[in-house]
Design a protein around this motif. Structure first.
Motif, PDB file in Angstrom:
ATOM      1  N   GLN A   1     -11.666  11.025   2.089  1.00  0.00           N
ATOM      2  CA  GLN A   1     -12.320   9.969   1.440  1.00  0.00           C
ATOM      3  C   GLN A   1     -13.784   9.766   2.253  1.00  0.00           C
ATOM      4  OE1 GLN A   1      -9.563   6.751   0.865  1.00  0.00           O
ATOM      5  NE2 GLN A   1      -9.574   7.159  -1.069  1.00  0.00           N
TER       6      GLN A   1
ATOM      7  N   ASP B   1     -12.618  12.466 -12.720  1.00  0.00           N
ATOM      8  CA  ASP B   1     -13.358  10.961 -12.567  1.00  0.00           C
ATOM      9  C   ASP B   1     -12.227  10.366 -11.852  1.00  0.00           C
ATOM     10  OD1 ASP B   1     -11.690  10.002 -14.754  1.00  0.00           O
ATOM     11  OD2 ASP B   1     -13.411   9.816 -16.160  1.00  0.00           O
ATOM     12  N   LYS B   2     -12.515   8.887 -11.578  1.00  0.00           N
ATOM     13  CA  LYS B   2     -11.534   7.893 -11.265  1.00  0.00           C
ATOM     14  C   LYS B   2     -10.026   7.867 -12.024  1.00  0.00           C
ATOM     15  CE  LYS B   2     -13.481   4.142 -13.426  1.00  0.00           C
ATOM     16  NZ  LYS B   2     -13.735   2.744 -13.395  1.00  0.00           N
ATOM     17  N   ASP B   3     -10.207   8.193 -13.441  1.00  0.00           N
ATOM     18  CA  ASP B   3      -9.047   7.872 -14.234  1.00  0.00           C
ATOM     19  C   ASP B   3      -8.451   9.330 -14.277  1.00  0.00           C
ATOM     20  OD1 ASP B   3      -9.291   5.322 -14.627  1.00  0.00           O
ATOM     21  OD2 ASP B   3     -11.010   5.868 -16.182  1.00  0.00           O
TER      22      ASP B   3
ATOM     23  N   THR C   1     -12.990  11.456  -3.219  1.00  0.00           N
ATOM     24  CA  THR C   1     -11.601  11.610  -2.347  1.00  0.00           C
ATOM     25  C   THR C   1     -11.618  13.338  -2.616  1.00  0.00           C
ATOM     26  OG1 THR C   1     -10.549   9.726  -3.010  1.00  0.00           O
ATOM     27  CG2 THR C   1      -9.057  11.598  -2.058  1.00  0.00           C
TER      28      THR C   1
ATOM     29  N   LYS D   1     -12.054  14.005  -6.549  1.00  0.00           N
ATOM     30  CA  LYS D   1     -12.075  12.914  -7.534  1.00  0.00           C
ATOM     31  C   LYS D   1     -13.062  11.942  -7.116  1.00  0.00           C
ATOM     32  CE  LYS D   1      -8.608   9.128  -8.394  1.00  0.00           C
ATOM     33  NZ  LYS D   1      -7.432   8.331  -7.989  1.00  0.00           N
TER      34      LYS D   1
ATOM     35  N   ASP E   1     -14.101   8.548  -7.170  1.00  0.00           N
ATOM     36  CA  ASP E   1     -13.752   7.280  -7.223  1.00  0.00           C
ATOM     37  C   ASP E   1     -14.737   6.217  -7.699  1.00  0.00           C
ATOM     38  OD1 ASP E   1     -11.206   7.982  -5.942  1.00  0.00           O
ATOM     39  OD2 ASP E   1     -12.340   8.188  -4.187  1.00  0.00           O
ATOM     40  N   HIS E   2     -16.006   6.536  -7.381  1.00  0.00           N
ATOM     41  CA  HIS E   2     -17.057   5.318  -7.681  1.00  0.00           C
ATOM     42  C   HIS E   2     -18.413   6.360  -7.757  1.00  0.00           C
ATOM     43  CE1 HIS E   2     -19.662   1.840  -8.303  1.00  0.00           C
ATOM     44  NE2 HIS E   2     -20.338   2.547  -7.267  1.00  0.00           N
TER      45      HIS E   2
END
Length: 168
Positions: free
Chosen positions: A11, A93-95, A110, A136, A138-139
């Motif tokens: 991360q 994306d985060k989802d 990540t 991914k 995360d934000h």
């Protein structure tokens, strides 16, 4: 390929990503990540030899913003004398929904990597390597003009649009 492939997650803050369109000059997809302290420690542990197997050779740079690593995925790999195209890294994306946009500098990500052992050339032992599989977001910090542009080279991308599995 000797040894077992494992998967590691790192991360940090992304910068200068080339995930949707590759770096044509070097024939890779890549992203520079300023690692979190935990990810930095985990990454540095992979650099250590394990018995007779050398650790990863990837460079870690100490910069003003912290420790950075460039995660890479080649566009093609030579296996048993045959060049094989690799799918682009999966970006979600985060989802976990596939994301096709540019990622702005400073976005939290990540990175999923495969870690594997290989036989060094000329029977000089074994080594460990790492290859990016997925990212991914995360934000997300929106991409702004003025950041490094990502070019779309349709000739290079032709045939690489295959569906890659979501790996997160």
């Amino acid at each position: 390929m000797p040894g077992k492939t494992t998967y590691e997650y790192y991360q940090g803050n992304a910068h200068w990503e080339k995930l949707n369109a590759p770096d044509v000059e070097f024939q890779i997809w890549n992203v520079k990540v300023y690692l979190t302290p935990e990810s930095y420690n985990k990454f540095m542990a992979l650099k250590e030899p394990k018995g007779d197997v050398e650790g990863i050779m990837n460079e870690v740079k100490k910069e003003e913003d912290g420790y950075s690593v460039v995660f890479r995925r080649p566009m093609a790999k030579m296996w048993s004398g045959v060049s094989t195209r690799l799918a682009p890294p999966t970006v979600v994306d985060k989802d976990g929904i596939p994301y096709a946009g540019n990622i702005g500098n400073g976005s939290d990500v990540t990175v999923k990597c495969e870690v594997y052992q290989y036989n060094k050339p000329f029977k000089k032992g074994k080594g460990t390597a790492i290859r990016m599989l997925a990212v991914k977001v995360d934000h997300l910090i929106p991409f702004e003009r003025g950041e490094e542009p990502v070019s779309e080279d349709k000739k290079v991308m032709k045939g690489l649009e295959q569906d890659a599995p979501v790996l997160f």
